[in-house]
Design an enzyme around this catalytic site. Sequence first.
Site, PDB file in Angstrom:
ATOM      1  N   HIS A  84     -13.492 -25.110  41.270  1.00 50.73           N
ATOM      2  CA  HIS A  84     -11.996 -24.844  42.413  1.00 50.73           C
ATOM      3  C   HIS A  84     -13.056 -24.157  43.442  1.00 50.73           C
ATOM      4  CE1 HIS A  84     -10.431 -24.813  38.501  1.00 50.73           C
ATOM      5  NE2 HIS A  84      -9.024 -24.901  39.137  1.00 50.73           N
ATOM      6  N   THR A 195      -8.580 -12.858  42.608  1.00 56.22           N
ATOM      7  CA  THR A 195      -8.525 -14.402  43.522  1.00 56.22           C
ATOM      8  C   THR A 195      -7.527 -15.126  43.551  1.00 56.22           C
ATOM      9  OG1 THR A 195      -9.733 -14.991  44.375  1.00 56.22           O
ATOM     10  CG2 THR A 195      -9.017 -12.746  45.598  1.00 56.22           C
ATOM     11  N   THR A 196      -8.177 -15.442  41.967  1.00 53.43           N
ATOM     12  CA  THR A 196      -7.610 -16.524  41.578  1.00 53.43           C
ATOM     13  C   THR A 196      -6.775 -16.163  39.433  1.00 53.43           C
ATOM     14  OG1 THR A 196      -9.834 -16.387  40.217  1.00 53.43           O
ATOM     15  CG2 THR A 196      -9.320 -17.780  42.348  1.00 53.43           C
TER      16      THR A 196
END
Length: 245
Positions: A84, A195-196
Amino acid sequence: MKKSILGLCLTLGLAGSAMAQTHWGYQGDYAPENWGKMSDAQTCSTGKTQSPIDIFDSKTNHKLPPLKFDYRHADIKQIVDNGHSLQFNFDSNSNLTYNNKTYTLVQFHAHEPAEHTINGIRYPLELHFVHQAADHSNLVVAVFVQEGQQNSYFEKLSVFKKLAKNGSENTDILFNPEHLYPHNHSYYRYTGSLTTPPCSEPVTWILFRQPITLSKAEIAEIAQYLPKNNNRPVQPLNNRIIENN
């Protein structure tokens, strides 16, 4: 303590142990618009203080608390291409004191292009320095990157360029993030989220107003370890206040 910090890196970094069982990404069925459909990430769609956001520079100055860094012994123990992002995990011996609260520096990772925008303008890269306090509250220092001269201090981490795709490398690199941060420490502050997935709230966001520079080659070298556009779209502000100094 080191074992717990490594676990924290996995949680705050882009795939915690719970989330590792759930497939998510940035494209297709696993894209950000579908994160909230996962049973362990519903906050991604139901949360009211989600990140990133568009920062509107009101040019209003506020008296915000100073950032007190104690990164003198900061030591990167592991570099990971976790699927990621490219992530740099720190030993648990460096702190940031903010608003009378001490946070431990856990890791930093990269998003290309930047996740936050400034008056709608998006930088080519954004670095997130993740910190956590003893009560598990989170603070993230965001650094915007623009294309320019090669950054000699960032080159201390050049070993990542030999990292195998989806691989990891144990390291012992003394790396003081304050030497990478912009010289001007004026910043924006707001309350947001990770933010994930799982998009946990709340997170105190500190975003330096002044960007740093990396060369075009350095940005490209980081980008090769990142999924295409690993930036979550900006989220509704929902009447939150953005402060700056």
